[in-house]
Motif scaffolding. Structure first.
Motif, short mmCIF file in Angstrom:
data_model
loop_
_atom_site.label_atom_id
_atom_site.label_comp_id
_atom_site.label_asym_id
_atom_site.label_seq_id
_atom_site.Cartn_x
_atom_site.Cartn_y
_atom_site.Cartn_z
N LEU A 1 0.84 -1.21 0.00
CA LEU A 1 0.00 0.00 0.00
C LEU A 1 0.87 1.25 0.00
CD1 LEU A 1 -2.67 -1.15 2.61
CD2 LEU A 1 -3.10 -0.71 0.18
N ILE A 2 1.97 1.21 0.74
CA ILE A 2 2.89 2.35 0.77
C ILE A 2 3.59 2.49 -0.58
CG2 ILE A 2 5.04 3.20 1.79
CD1 ILE A 2 4.07 1.98 4.47
N ARG A 3 4.07 1.38 -1.13
CA ARG A 3 4.80 1.43 -2.41
C ARG A 3 3.92 1.97 -3.53
NH1 ARG A 3 9.68 -0.36 -2.29
NH2 ARG A 3 10.37 -1.65 -0.53
N ARG A 4 2.62 1.75 -3.44
CA ARG A 4 1.70 2.21 -4.48
C ARG A 4 1.10 3.58 -4.17
NH1 ARG A 4 -0.93 -3.85 -4.48
NH2 ARG A 4 0.81 -4.86 -5.56
N GLY A 5 1.54 4.18 -3.07
CA GLY A 5 1.07 5.52 -2.74
C GLY A 5 -0.32 5.58 -2.15
N ASP B 1 1.81 14.92 13.72
CA ASP B 1 1.71 16.08 12.84
C ASP B 1 2.47 15.90 11.53
OD1 ASP B 1 0.17 17.48 14.73
OD2 ASP B 1 1.97 18.17 15.77
N GLU B 2 3.09 14.73 11.33
CA GLU B 2 3.88 14.49 10.12
C GLU B 2 2.98 14.09 8.96
OE1 GLU B 2 7.25 14.59 9.41
OE2 GLU B 2 7.62 15.54 11.35
N ARG B 3 3.26 14.64 7.79
CA ARG B 3 2.59 14.25 6.56
C ARG B 3 3.66 14.07 5.49
NH1 ARG B 3 -0.46 14.05 10.08
NH2 ARG B 3 -2.54 14.93 10.32
N TYR B 4 3.60 13.00 4.72
CA TYR B 4 4.59 12.76 3.67
C TYR B 4 3.94 12.96 2.31
CZ TYR B 4 7.08 10.56 7.58
OH TYR B 4 7.68 10.29 8.78
N ALA B 5 4.76 13.42 1.36
CA ALA B 5 4.22 13.86 0.08
C ALA B 5 3.81 12.71 -0.83
CB ALA B 5 5.26 14.73 -0.64
N ASP B 6 4.57 11.62 -0.79
CA ASP B 6 4.33 10.57 -1.77
C ASP B 6 4.95 9.25 -1.30
OD1 ASP B 6 7.09 10.96 -2.12
OD2 ASP B 6 6.81 12.16 -3.93
N ALA B 7 4.88 8.26 -2.18
CA ALA B 7 5.40 6.93 -1.84
C ALA B 7 6.90 6.98 -1.58
CB ALA B 7 5.08 5.94 -2.96
N ASP B 8 7.65 7.71 -2.40
CA ASP B 8 9.10 7.73 -2.25
C ASP B 8 9.50 8.30 -0.89
OD1 ASP B 8 9.50 6.64 -4.74
OD2 ASP B 8 9.80 8.55 -5.75
N GLU B 9 8.87 9.40 -0.48
CA GLU B 9 9.21 9.99 0.82
C GLU B 9 8.81 9.06 1.96
OE1 GLU B 9 8.68 14.05 3.48
OE2 GLU B 9 7.36 13.73 1.75
N THR B 10 7.65 8.41 1.82
CA THR B 10 7.20 7.50 2.88
C THR B 10 8.14 6.32 3.02
OG1 THR B 10 4.91 8.15 2.46
CG2 THR B 10 5.25 6.14 3.72
N LEU B 11 8.54 5.73 1.90
CA LEU B 11 9.47 4.60 1.94
C LEU B 11 10.78 5.00 2.62
CD1 LEU B 11 8.89 3.24 -1.67
CD2 LEU B 11 8.29 2.04 0.45
N VAL C 1 10.09 5.79 6.50
CA VAL C 1 9.70 4.61 7.26
C VAL C 1 10.85 3.61 7.34
CG1 VAL C 1 8.16 2.60 7.21
CG2 VAL C 1 7.23 4.89 6.89
N GLY C 2 11.68 3.58 6.31
CA GLY C 2 12.84 2.68 6.35
C GLY C 2 12.75 1.49 5.43
N PHE C 3 11.79 1.51 4.50
CA PHE C 3 11.76 0.47 3.47
C PHE C 3 12.75 0.82 2.36
CE2 PHE C 3 7.24 -0.39 4.88
CZ PHE C 3 7.44 -1.72 5.23
N ALA C 4 13.21 -0.18 1.63
CA ALA C 4 14.01 0.08 0.44
C ALA C 4 13.16 0.84 -0.58
CB ALA C 4 14.50 -1.23 -0.16
N PRO C 5 13.79 1.67 -1.42
CA PRO C 5 13.01 2.45 -2.39
C PRO C 5 12.39 1.57 -3.46
CG PRO C 5 15.35 2.69 -2.80
CD PRO C 5 15.23 1.93 -1.52
N ASN C 6 11.40 2.12 -4.15
CA ASN C 6 10.83 1.42 -5.29
C ASN C 6 11.87 1.30 -6.40
OD1 ASN C 6 8.16 0.79 -4.54
ND2 ASN C 6 7.48 2.89 -4.90
N ARG C 7 11.72 0.29 -7.20
CA ARG C 7 12.63 0.09 -8.33
C ARG C 7 12.42 1.19 -9.37
NH1 ARG C 7 15.26 -4.34 -9.38
NH2 ARG C 7 13.87 -5.61 -8.12
N LYS C 8 13.50 1.77 -9.87
CA LYS C 8 13.43 2.77 -10.91
C LYS C 8 13.23 2.11 -12.27
CE LYS C 8 14.38 6.00 -7.92
NZ LYS C 8 13.28 6.88 -7.42
#
Length: 350
Positions: A206-210, A320-330, A333-340
């Protein structure tokens, strides 16, 4: 999560956040009348007492005056309004089931409909958090209960036992995505109640897909009956798979609560206690929610770990934190980034 050589030293750990679940929606009043609130005044006083004892997150259910769990959002609105005044620094977390208690003798224990649970996003005043289940699953909360656990309670009645034995948590993909959308639109932080690694993997997708963007608040729910059990191997593998930037609380039931919470305190994780999870000490004597909190505060003191204040808990929970998109959330949070596009091989952290 990654543990270094000094990770068990209290000076390197976050302060302890204790969640209190003191409204026991599965119990009938006579099961522990000394600790189960009925009137609105009793609900509020229970919150104040839990906060004064050291809990900084309040897991909320509401009871009607006939003793049954309330399914009316107006009752939640009333309680939330009073709690904002009585415990202003406490994190108010509404249970996403609203109420799963049977409506009558022989009735099923079941969660409310998809549409009814969506309305939690419309509560006024808004809670800080709503707990959210992921992936429809069995929630047989009696599977691990022993005869001592139900001694002298309503669960000794076969119809009550059977009602909870067959309970199911409805949380399909379409409902989850819509629920996350509504909660985020209202500025309410989802708190993911996860029973196993497959559910954690779904949250990662769900995070990776935004679909979800924001801090990751997770509770591992080791209650058996379709969920993980309070087995240290299950627990440790879940901890290992949880990303470093998540805030992780451990939850289980009955006389496993204290040992699991003691391990959570020692490892720098967070705890949940209260009559919703257990009525008992390890020696099979009844114990109030406040007494359970006080016990964890003592254990934390022995281990040298400080207990968070309400304001400190709100910072740890990043409300109070809000993240802009999947890349910032990943990344946060500490997940590896999405594949480019066009990238081959294993994806890695920066």
């Amino acid at each position: 999560m990654h543990f270094l050589d000094d990770s068990l030293f209290p000076e390197n750990q976050e302060k302890l956040v204790i969640t209190a679940a003191p409204y026991g929606p599965e119990w009938e009043l006579d099961d522990f009348r000394e600790d189960l609130p009925l009137t609105m005044d009793e609900h509020v006083q229970q919150a104040v007492d839990c906060y004064d004892a050291g809990a900084t997150v309040l897991h909320i259910h509401v009871r009607e005056l006939d003793g049954k769990g309330s399914k009316r959002l107006s009752k939640f609105n009333e309680l939330l309004g009073r709690l904002r005044e009585a415990v202003p620094d406490m994190i108010l977390q509404v249970g996403g089931s609203i109420s799963f208690a049977p409506e009558g003798e022989g009735a099923d224990a079941k969660w409310l409909s998809d549409d009814a649970r969506h309305m939690l996003a419309e509560l006024d005043p808004a809670p800080d958090q709503v707990t959210i289940a992921i992936n429809t699953s069995q929630m047989n909360i009696v599977e691990l209960m022993t005869p001592d656990d139900i001694r002298g309670t309503s669960f000794e009645r076969p119809e009550v036992w059977e009602a909870y034995r067959e309970m199911v948590v409805p949380a399909g993909p379409e409902w989850v995505e819509e629920h996350l959308k509504r909660l985020q639109a209202k500025g309410i932080q989802p708190h993911f109640q996860l029973s196993s690694i497959p559910q954690l993997e779904t949250v990662e997708r769900l995070i990776r897909r935004g679909v979800y963007t924001g801090p990751l608040m997770v509770t591992w729910v080791g209650i058996g009956g379709g969920f993980d059990g309070p087995n240290p191997y299950n627990m440790m593998e879940f901890i290992r798979r949880t990303p470093d930037g998540a805030v992780l609380t451990l939850e289980t039931l009955m006389r496993s609560v204290l040992p699991i919470n003691t391990m959570a305190i020692a490892m720098g994780l967070h705890c949940r206690v209260g009559n919703e999870d257990t009525l008992w000490t390890p020696t099979k004597e009844k114990m109030t929610s406040v007494q359970q909190i006080e016990q964890l505060v003592r254990i934390a003191g022995e281990l040298g770990r400080q207990v968070a204040t309400g304001k400190e808990a709100r910072e740890i929970y990043q409300l109070d934190e809000r993240y802009a998109d999947a890349d910032e959330t990943l990344a946060k949070v500490g997940f590896a980034p999405n594949r480019k596009p066009g990238q081959r091989g294993f994806t890695q952290h920066a």
